[in-house]
Design a protein around this motif. Sequence first.
Motif, mmCIF file in Angstrom:
data_model
loop_
_atom_site.group_PDB
_atom_site.id
_atom_site.type_symbol
_atom_site.label_atom_id
_atom_site.label_comp_id
_atom_site.label_asym_id
_atom_site.label_seq_id
_atom_site.Cartn_x
_atom_site.Cartn_y
_atom_site.Cartn_z
ATOM 1 N N GLY A 33 -72.222 -12.466 8.999
ATOM 2 C CA GLY A 33 -72.260 -11.229 9.674
ATOM 3 C C GLY A 33 -72.984 -11.684 11.016
ATOM 4 N N ALA A 34 -73.797 -10.626 11.573
ATOM 5 C CA ALA A 34 -74.617 -10.740 12.533
ATOM 6 C C ALA A 34 -75.940 -10.579 12.598
ATOM 7 C CB ALA A 34 -74.013 -9.338 13.672
ATOM 8 N N ALA A 35 -76.492 -10.964 14.056
ATOM 9 C CA ALA A 35 -78.065 -11.024 13.961
ATOM 10 C C ALA A 35 -78.295 -10.193 15.061
ATOM 11 C CB ALA A 35 -78.808 -12.486 14.201
ATOM 12 N N PRO A 36 -79.266 -9.588 15.482
ATOM 13 C CA PRO A 36 -79.522 -8.475 16.438
ATOM 14 C C PRO A 36 -79.587 -9.226 17.739
ATOM 15 C CG PRO A 36 -81.031 -8.027 14.661
ATOM 16 C CD PRO A 36 -80.641 -9.287 14.490
ATOM 17 N N LEU A 37 -80.202 -10.513 17.937
ATOM 18 C CA LEU A 37 -80.416 -11.148 18.997
ATOM 19 C C LEU A 37 -80.101 -12.648 18.908
ATOM 20 C CD1 LEU A 37 -81.598 -11.097 21.816
ATOM 21 C CD2 LEU A 37 -84.031 -11.595 20.981
ATOM 22 N N CYS A 38 -79.820 -13.117 19.755
ATOM 23 C CA CYS A 38 -79.720 -14.812 20.013
ATOM 24 C C CYS A 38 -80.368 -15.126 21.173
ATOM 25 C CB CYS A 38 -78.273 -15.290 19.676
ATOM 26 S SG CYS A 38 -78.076 -17.328 19.748
ATOM 27 N N LEU A 39 -80.972 -16.130 21.262
ATOM 28 C CA LEU A 39 -81.774 -16.680 22.452
ATOM 29 C C LEU A 39 -81.114 -18.092 22.561
ATOM 30 C CD1 LEU A 39 -85.302 -15.431 21.928
ATOM 31 C CD2 LEU A 39 -83.986 -14.619 23.340
ATOM 32 N N TYR A 40 -80.920 -18.424 23.905
ATOM 33 C CA TYR A 40 -80.219 -20.017 24.140
ATOM 34 C C TYR A 40 -81.181 -20.291 25.174
ATOM 35 C CZ TYR A 40 -75.844 -18.298 22.253
ATOM 36 O OH TYR A 40 -74.798 -17.921 21.477
ATOM 37 N N PRO A 41 -82.331 -21.156 24.897
ATOM 38 C CA PRO A 41 -83.024 -21.969 25.745
ATOM 39 C C PRO A 41 -82.435 -22.991 26.658
ATOM 40 C CG PRO A 41 -83.857 -21.883 23.669
ATOM 41 C CD PRO A 41 -82.608 -21.562 23.412
ATOM 42 N N GLU A 42 -82.697 -22.915 27.779
ATOM 43 C CA GLU A 42 -81.868 -23.812 28.495
ATOM 44 C C GLU A 42 -82.595 -24.961 29.064
ATOM 45 O OE1 GLU A 42 -80.636 -20.746 31.921
ATOM 46 O OE2 GLU A 42 -78.762 -21.584 30.949
ATOM 47 N N SER A 43 -83.819 -25.360 28.442
ATOM 48 C CA SER A 43 -84.652 -26.439 28.560
ATOM 49 C C SER A 43 -85.557 -26.415 27.593
ATOM 50 C CB SER A 43 -85.431 -26.246 29.896
ATOM 51 O OG SER A 43 -86.481 -25.138 29.846
ATOM 52 N N VAL A 44 -86.340 -27.692 27.329
ATOM 53 C CA VAL A 44 -87.353 -27.710 26.420
ATOM 54 C C VAL A 44 -88.580 -26.746 26.358
ATOM 55 C CG1 VAL A 44 -88.984 -29.355 25.214
ATOM 56 C CG2 VAL A 44 -86.631 -30.011 25.840
ATOM 57 N N PRO A 45 -88.955 -26.570 27.669
ATOM 58 C CA PRO A 45 -90.156 -25.428 27.819
ATOM 59 C C PRO A 45 -89.718 -24.287 27.462
ATOM 60 C CG PRO A 45 -89.940 -27.170 29.698
ATOM 61 C CD PRO A 45 -88.890 -27.342 28.884
ATOM 62 N N ALA A 46 -88.225 -23.774 27.871
ATOM 63 C CA ALA A 46 -87.914 -22.455 27.361
ATOM 64 C C ALA A 46 -87.704 -22.364 25.912
ATOM 65 C CB ALA A 46 -86.553 -22.213 28.144
ATOM 66 N N ALA A 47 -87.349 -23.193 25.140
ATOM 67 C CA ALA A 47 -87.315 -23.179 23.682
ATOM 68 C C ALA A 47 -88.911 -22.763 23.224
ATOM 69 C CB ALA A 47 -86.985 -24.616 23.044
ATOM 70 N N GLY A 48 -89.881 -23.562 23.726
ATOM 71 C CA GLY A 48 -91.266 -23.333 23.369
ATOM 72 C C GLY A 48 -91.664 -21.797 23.615
ATOM 73 N N CYS A 49 -91.425 -21.596 24.889
ATOM 74 C CA CYS A 49 -91.707 -20.096 25.223
ATOM 75 C C CYS A 49 -90.881 -18.941 24.287
ATOM 76 C CB CYS A 49 -91.108 -19.592 26.839
ATOM 77 S SG CYS A 49 -91.442 -18.187 27.198
ATOM 78 N N ALA A 50 -89.606 -19.269 23.786
ATOM 79 C CA ALA A 50 -89.146 -18.371 23.052
ATOM 80 C C ALA A 50 -89.841 -18.188 21.828
ATOM 81 C CB ALA A 50 -87.527 -18.864 22.770
ATOM 82 N N LEU A 51 -90.124 -19.443 21.041
ATOM 83 C CA LEU A 51 -90.717 -19.452 19.793
ATOM 84 C C LEU A 51 -92.175 -18.586 19.816
ATOM 85 C CD1 LEU A 51 -90.052 -23.179 18.365
ATOM 86 C CD2 LEU A 51 -88.685 -20.931 18.191
ATOM 87 N N ARG A 52 -92.953 -18.853 21.040
ATOM 88 C CA ARG A 52 -94.187 -18.005 21.048
ATOM 89 C C ARG A 52 -94.091 -16.709 21.245
ATOM 90 N NH1 ARG A 52 -95.130 -22.898 24.116
ATOM 91 N NH2 ARG A 52 -94.471 -21.814 25.975
ATOM 92 N N VAL A 53 -92.961 -16.261 21.963
ATOM 93 C CA VAL A 53 -92.587 -14.895 22.001
ATOM 94 C C VAL A 53 -92.369 -14.296 20.513
ATOM 95 C CG1 VAL A 53 -91.086 -13.011 23.084
ATOM 96 C CG2 VAL A 53 -92.032 -15.064 24.496
#
Length: 299
Positions: A33-53
């Motif tokens: 099925g589906a998930a409400p949101l997908c985040l695509y980090p474009e860098s390593v720091p962005a991935a860390g930011c996504a997890l913290r949020v």
Amino acid sequence: MRGVFERVAEESKGCVSEADFSFASHTTAGIGGAAPLCLYPESVPAAGCALRVLKKYGVPYVVLGSGANVLAADRGFDGAVVSTDRMRTISLGGETVYAESGVRAARLLRALADAGLGGFAFMAGIPASVGGAVYMNAGTARGHIGDRVLSVSAFTEEGDLRGFTVEGCAFGYKHTVFTGRGMLIASVQLRAEYCGRERALAEIRQVLAERARLPKGRSMGCVFKNPEGVSAGALIESAGMKGAREGGAFVSDKHANFIINGGKASAKDVRALIERVRRAVFAKTGVALTEEIVYIGED
């Protein structure tokens, strides 16, 4: 809850966001099925930011690489997907390779071969990202990626970046320290070996020719781990389960450890077929098969 996902997308700096993410469109099995949101980090720091949020708002999440070796529920996942697909930086320094987790195996092999580097031919034809391969120590009888890892950087569930030595990764058969935990592998340092471009390409072609015998069609790859000293596919075949079908899913006639999506298979079909296979093998051989695939969501 929709408002929470919108805030998560807005505050996840350096990430591209996608609403109503379809697992069927982003996994090799073409199921889910589906998930409400997908985040695509474009860098390593962005991935860390996504997890913290995500932690800040208490939103459950799942990390997705190439979408191989996973089965998403028909109801989808009531949380966020963090996809490493845009984390694709590769750099070479002699025989040492730095690769972000979203680098696909095919691209890694091409970059290495162009530089005259080898040692990774066993990964040819495996539809994995580097992060996914490290997560489960992907490989074949020819070798596993853990044999080539120098170090790994990964985010903890809290969004903190940690370094892992080879010993700290605890590489085993289809298992590592990362397996089953909410960690995101950010990047990997790998050990290649100089062999010359032509030899590297020849080794890749040889492995691809061998893998050409594997089943065609949409699948998760091998479903079950091989028990010690025996092939799961051979056990499934001995139990008479080749060709067994449940709804739109069936056990491949070419390799019994593959379950194929015949076009309209549901996760329910696949789960039911997995249980039928497990029971049949246990009744015939006394061996209890365990899956190597990862389940996402619940039905």
